[in-house]
Design a protein around this motif. Structure first.
Motif, PDB file in Angstrom:
ATOM      1  N   VAL A  63       0.880  -1.171   0.000  1.00 40.94           N
ATOM      2  CA  VAL A  63       0.000   0.000   0.000  1.00 40.94           C
ATOM      3  C   VAL A  63       0.909   1.210   0.000  1.00 40.94           C
ATOM      4  O   VAL A  63       1.866   1.285   0.782  1.00 40.94           O
ATOM      5  N   ALA A  64       0.634   2.161  -0.886  1.00 36.43           N
ATOM      6  CA  ALA A  64       1.584   3.253  -1.068  1.00 36.43           C
ATOM      7  C   ALA A  64       0.901   4.558  -1.441  1.00 36.43           C
ATOM      8  O   ALA A  64      -0.259   4.594  -1.851  1.00 36.43           O
ATOM      9  N   ALA A 121     -10.456   2.406   5.619  1.00 36.03           N
ATOM     10  CA  ALA A 121      -9.363   3.066   6.351  1.00 36.03           C
ATOM     11  C   ALA A 121      -9.016   4.408   5.717  1.00 36.03           C
ATOM     12  O   ALA A 121      -8.804   5.410   6.414  1.00 36.03           O
ATOM     13  N   ALA A 122      -8.958   4.454   4.386  1.00 32.90           N
ATOM     14  CA  ALA A 122      -8.628   5.707   3.700  1.00 32.90           C
ATOM     15  C   ALA A 122      -9.705   6.756   3.905  1.00 32.90           C
ATOM     16  O   ALA A 122      -9.414   7.951   4.037  1.00 32.90           O
ATOM     17  N   GLY A 135      -3.414   2.891   9.719  1.00 32.08           N
ATOM     18  CA  GLY A 135      -4.709   2.411   9.272  1.00 32.08           C
ATOM     19  C   GLY A 135      -4.591   1.397   8.143  1.00 32.08           C
ATOM     20  O   GLY A 135      -5.326   0.403   8.110  1.00 32.08           O
ATOM     21  N   ALA A 136      -3.664   1.637   7.220  1.00 37.67           N
ATOM     22  CA  ALA A 136      -3.455   0.694   6.118  1.00 37.67           C
ATOM     23  C   ALA A 136      -2.953  -0.644   6.640  1.00 37.67           C
ATOM     24  O   ALA A 136      -3.390  -1.710   6.189  1.00 37.67           O
ATOM     25  N   ARG A 137      -2.044  -0.595   7.620  1.00 32.28           N
ATOM     26  CA  ARG A 137      -1.508  -1.835   8.185  1.00 32.28           C
ATOM     27  C   ARG A 137      -2.585  -2.601   8.948  1.00 32.28           C
ATOM     28  O   ARG A 137      -2.697  -3.830   8.828  1.00 32.28           O
ATOM     29  N   HIS A 138      -3.381  -1.880   9.716  1.00 32.36           N
ATOM     30  CA  HIS A 138      -4.451  -2.537  10.461  1.00 32.36           C
ATOM     31  C   HIS A 138      -5.480  -3.147   9.511  1.00 32.36           C
ATOM     32  O   HIS A 138      -6.018  -4.232   9.778  1.00 32.36           O
ATOM     33  N   GLU A 182     -11.735  -8.402   0.225  1.00 35.33           N
ATOM     34  CA  GLU A 182     -11.869  -7.897   1.587  1.00 35.33           C
ATOM     35  C   GLU A 182     -10.775  -6.879   1.902  1.00 35.33           C
ATOM     36  O   GLU A 182     -11.030  -5.862   2.560  1.00 35.33           O
ATOM     37  N   LEU A 183      -9.562  -7.140   1.417  1.00 36.24           N
ATOM     38  CA  LEU A 183      -8.480  -6.188   1.629  1.00 36.24           C
ATOM     39  C   LEU A 183      -8.831  -4.839   1.017  1.00 36.24           C
ATOM     40  O   LEU A 183      -8.646  -3.783   1.645  1.00 36.24           O
ATOM     41  N   GLY A 184      -9.357  -4.859  -0.202  1.00 36.88           N
ATOM     42  CA  GLY A 184      -9.745  -3.608  -0.852  1.00 36.88           C
ATOM     43  C   GLY A 184     -10.822  -2.869  -0.083  1.00 36.88           C
ATOM     44  O   GLY A 184     -10.769  -1.640   0.082  1.00 36.88           O
ATOM     45  N   GLU A 185     -11.817  -3.592   0.409  1.00 36.30           N
ATOM     46  CA  GLU A 185     -12.897  -2.964   1.171  1.00 36.30           C
ATOM     47  C   GLU A 185     -12.372  -2.335   2.455  1.00 36.30           C
ATOM     48  O   GLU A 185     -12.764  -1.215   2.824  1.00 36.30           O
TER      49      GLU A 185
END
Length: 202
Positions: free
Chosen positions: A5-6, A63-64, A111-114, A55-58
């Motif tokens: 994620v970047a 988070a974003a 947030g991205a890591r969580h 699910e990762l995308g959701e």
């Protein structure tokens, strides 16, 4: 899949940095990163099962949506693990907007890591230190002179208003240059559940 994620700087910012670096480049032991792969890693996900992607995308979109956009520019530089025995030369990321922007970017990375952990995948890497990798060295070297040069650099400002989920495919051959593909982007401060827009990355 090998993902990260970047934050992706716009083409104009990367080109400005390249114009600064090009006349100063040395050959030696430097392995320069391709300009079209410039990014600031927020979370590195070394092995993501394909069935977890939705699910990762959701979760990344959610988070974003909880974080606000920022204004950033590439400026300054440094080396990892340290300047005296550097193995990686990098540019810095300057947030010149409102007070608390550095903390906001830290919260965005957290947030991205969580989100990744909640989706059921592993997150690799140490404490978040925002940077754009410029070059790697085969052997440790004193990079003091290079860091001093980079400390004179400040690029144009740009809106940091989205995160990207990027796939990294390791190349073949001795150079093993990775190929990056943007799978989706997620707006900061957008409505929760907003569908990510996929877009190609050269």
């Amino acid at each position: 899949m090998r993902l990260f994620v970047a934050v992706l700087p716009p083409v104009e910012a990367v080109e400005h940095l390249e114009e600064f670096l090009e006349p100063r480049r040395e050959h030696g032991d430097f392995r320069w990163s391709p300009p079209d792969q410039a990014h600031v890693t927020l979370a590195f996900l070394p092995d993501v099962a394909e069935h977890l992607l939705d699910e990762l995308g959701e979760r990344l979109a959610t988070a974003a949506s909880r974080r606000r956009p920022l204004v950033a520019r590439i400026a300054g530089g440094g080396a990892f693990p340290d300047v005296a025995r550097g193995r990686l030369l990098h540019a810095g990321l300057d947030l010149g907007g409102e007070a608390g922007d550095d903390e906001e970017l830290d919260r965005t990375a957290t947030g991205a890591r969580h989100a990744a952990v909640a989706a059921g995948t592993e997150v690799d890497g140490a404490r978040f230190r925002p940077h754009v990798t410029l070059a790697r060295l085969r052997r440790p070297a004193d990079l003091t002179r290079w860091v001093r040069v980079l400390d004179t650099y400040a690029g144009p400002s740009w809106p940091l208003d989205e995160l990207a989920l990027v796939a990294s495919y390791l190349g073949e051959g001795p150079r093993r240059r990775a190929r990056h593909e943007v799978l989706a982007t997620f707006p900061l401060g957008g409505r929760e559940g907003r569908r990510a827009q996929s877009r190609p990355r050269p």
